[in-house]
Scaffold this motif. Structure first.
Motif, PDB file in Angstrom:
ATOM      1  N   TRP A  27       0.720  -1.267  -0.121  1.00 45.95           N
ATOM      2  CA  TRP A  27       0.037  -0.014  -0.043  1.00 45.95           C
ATOM      3  C   TRP A  27       0.910   1.315  -0.010  1.00 45.95           C
ATOM      4  O   TRP A  27       1.895   1.318   0.721  1.00 45.95           O
ATOM      5  CB  TRP A  27      -0.867  -0.010   1.193  1.00 45.95           C
ATOM      6  CG  TRP A  27      -2.070  -1.069   1.150  1.00 45.95           C
ATOM      7  CD1 TRP A  27      -2.081  -2.203   1.843  1.00 45.95           C
ATOM      8  CD2 TRP A  27      -3.222  -0.964   0.282  1.00 45.95           C
ATOM      9  NE1 TRP A  27      -3.125  -2.805   1.565  1.00 45.95           N
ATOM     10  CE2 TRP A  27      -3.802  -2.076   0.667  1.00 45.95           C
ATOM     11  CE3 TRP A  27      -3.483   0.161  -0.588  1.00 45.95           C
ATOM     12  CZ2 TRP A  27      -5.201  -2.366  -0.194  1.00 45.95           C
ATOM     13  CZ3 TRP A  27      -4.996  -0.096  -1.152  1.00 45.95           C
ATOM     14  CH2 TRP A  27      -5.614  -1.350  -0.927  1.00 45.95           C
ATOM     15  N   ALA A  58      -8.047   2.201  -1.389  1.00 51.81           N
ATOM     16  CA  ALA A  58      -8.800   2.048   0.079  1.00 51.81           C
ATOM     17  C   ALA A  58      -8.947   3.481   0.467  1.00 51.81           C
ATOM     18  O   ALA A  58      -8.091   4.519   0.456  1.00 51.81           O
ATOM     19  CB  ALA A  58      -8.058   1.324   0.836  1.00 51.81           C
ATOM     20  N   THR A  60      -9.919   4.760   3.422  1.00 50.29           N
ATOM     21  CA  THR A  60      -8.818   5.199   4.784  1.00 50.29           C
ATOM     22  C   THR A  60      -8.091   3.929   5.396  1.00 50.29           C
ATOM     23  O   THR A  60      -7.121   4.068   5.622  1.00 50.29           O
ATOM     24  CB  THR A  60      -9.565   5.648   5.910  1.00 50.29           C
ATOM     25  OG1 THR A  60     -10.925   4.901   6.287  1.00 50.29           O
ATOM     26  CG2 THR A  60     -10.291   7.191   5.375  1.00 50.29           C
ATOM     27  N   ASP A  61      -8.964   2.753   5.342  1.00 55.19           N
ATOM     28  CA  ASP A  61      -8.376   1.736   5.867  1.00 55.19           C
ATOM     29  C   ASP A  61      -8.229   0.551   4.796  1.00 55.19           C
ATOM     30  O   ASP A  61      -8.950   0.059   4.056  1.00 55.19           O
ATOM     31  CB  ASP A  61      -9.513   1.178   6.763  1.00 55.19           C
ATOM     32  CG  ASP A  61      -8.938  -0.296   7.652  1.00 55.19           C
ATOM     33  OD1 ASP A  61      -7.746  -0.591   7.574  1.00 55.19           O
ATOM     34  OD2 ASP A  61      -9.594  -0.894   8.426  1.00 55.19           O
ATOM     35  N   PRO A  62      -6.839   0.128   4.716  1.00 50.96           N
ATOM     36  CA  PRO A  62      -6.666  -0.816   3.701  1.00 50.96           C
ATOM     37  C   PRO A  62      -7.118  -2.234   3.827  1.00 50.96           C
ATOM     38  O   PRO A  62      -7.373  -3.120   3.078  1.00 50.96           O
ATOM     39  CB  PRO A  62      -5.016  -1.193   3.522  1.00 50.96           C
ATOM     40  CG  PRO A  62      -4.491   0.350   4.178  1.00 50.96           C
ATOM     41  CD  PRO A  62      -5.627   0.797   5.327  1.00 50.96           C
ATOM     42  N   GLU A  63      -7.813  -2.233   5.046  1.00 45.97           N
ATOM     43  CA  GLU A  63      -8.331  -3.767   5.524  1.00 45.97           C
ATOM     44  C   GLU A  63      -9.778  -3.692   4.670  1.00 45.97           C
ATOM     45  O   GLU A  63     -10.650  -4.597   4.577  1.00 45.97           O
ATOM     46  CB  GLU A  63      -8.902  -3.880   6.832  1.00 45.97           C
ATOM     47  CG  GLU A  63      -7.232  -4.203   7.656  1.00 45.97           C
ATOM     48  CD  GLU A  63      -6.564  -5.618   6.924  1.00 45.97           C
ATOM     49  OE1 GLU A  63      -7.179  -6.451   6.716  1.00 45.97           O
ATOM     50  OE2 GLU A  63      -5.323  -5.719   6.881  1.00 45.97           O
ATOM     51  N   SER A  64     -10.347  -2.298   4.492  1.00 46.68           N
ATOM     52  CA  SER A  64     -11.626  -2.251   3.612  1.00 46.68           C
ATOM     53  C   SER A  64     -11.431  -1.703   2.589  1.00 46.68           C
ATOM     54  O   SER A  64     -11.825  -0.671   2.026  1.00 46.68           O
ATOM     55  CB  SER A  64     -12.422  -1.335   4.741  1.00 46.68           C
ATOM     56  OG  SER A  64     -12.754  -1.926   5.748  1.00 46.68           O
ATOM     57  N   ALA A  65     -10.653  -2.588   1.730  1.00 45.96           N
ATOM     58  CA  ALA A  65     -10.212  -1.906   0.240  1.00 45.96           C
ATOM     59  C   ALA A  65     -11.269  -1.887  -0.847  1.00 45.96           C
ATOM     60  O   ALA A  65     -12.270  -2.840  -0.683  1.00 45.96           O
ATOM     61  CB  ALA A  65      -8.927  -2.615  -0.238  1.00 45.96           C
ATOM     62  N   TRP A 100      -5.221   5.570  -0.027  1.00 42.67           N
ATOM     63  CA  TRP A 100      -4.127   4.265  -0.204  1.00 42.67           C
ATOM     64  C   TRP A 100      -4.448   4.035  -1.599  1.00 42.67           C
ATOM     65  O   TRP A 100      -5.682   3.587  -2.012  1.00 42.67           O
ATOM     66  CB  TRP A 100      -4.332   3.205   0.620  1.00 42.67           C
ATOM     67  CG  TRP A 100      -4.056   3.816   2.001  1.00 42.67           C
ATOM     68  CD1 TRP A 100      -4.833   3.990   3.124  1.00 42.67           C
ATOM     69  CD2 TRP A 100      -2.685   4.222   2.774  1.00 42.67           C
ATOM     70  NE1 TRP A 100      -4.273   4.587   4.362  1.00 42.67           N
ATOM     71  CE2 TRP A 100      -2.921   4.569   3.978  1.00 42.67           C
ATOM     72  CE3 TRP A 100      -1.325   4.068   2.343  1.00 42.67           C
ATOM     73  CZ2 TRP A 100      -2.050   5.041   4.836  1.00 42.67           C
ATOM     74  CZ3 TRP A 100      -0.402   4.599   3.158  1.00 42.67           C
ATOM     75  CH2 TRP A 100      -0.806   4.914   4.604  1.00 42.67           C
TER      76      TRP A 100
END
Length: 127
Positions: A27, A58, A60-65, A100
């Motif tokens: 990222w 993403a 803000t959060d790469p876990e929620s891409a 990101w």
């Protein structure tokens, strides 16, 4: 100024016409990019394999891409393909709406068989 990242080698496999995203970079902050230029080299491939450069963002959060977005043309022949894309546009990843981004390739099979291939990605970008 243009920044070039190191070349990343890849090995992909596809089993259907549903594309699989193979991540090739980590990222990076979108503030670094407005235009993407890349060389995608397909070194070998089985008969029905096709790949395409892709960007994933993403907010803000790469876990929620977001879902990866294909860039440039489909590549289905051995050789080098040059891609030059304005990634601030809606159809090209729209990095202006994200914090990101990361790059990879989408791989799919035009048949119902297992297909594979190898290649490399050399990306560069301008802020």
């Amino acid at each position: 100024t243009t920044q070039t990242l190191r070349t990343r080698s890849f090995s992909v496999q596809a089993t259907s016409n549903t594309a699989i995203f193979y991540v090739l970079t980590g990222w990076m902050p979108t503030i670094l990019i407005s235009r993407l230029r890349a060389v995608v080299a397909l070194a070998n491939r089985s008969a029905n394999l096709q790949i395409q450069l892709a960007i994933q963002t993403a907010a803000t959060d790469p876990e929620s891409a977001n879902t990866p977005v294909a860039l440039g043309s489909v590549i289905n022949t051995v050789g080098r393909t040059f891609v030059d894309v304005d990634v601030t546009q809606a159809g090209n990843g729209n990095v202006n709406t994200a914090m990101w981004f990361r790059l990879g390739v989408l791989a799919s099979s035009t048949g119902a068989t297992v297909e594979s291939g190898t290649g490399s990605l050399t990306p560069s970008f301008r802020p």
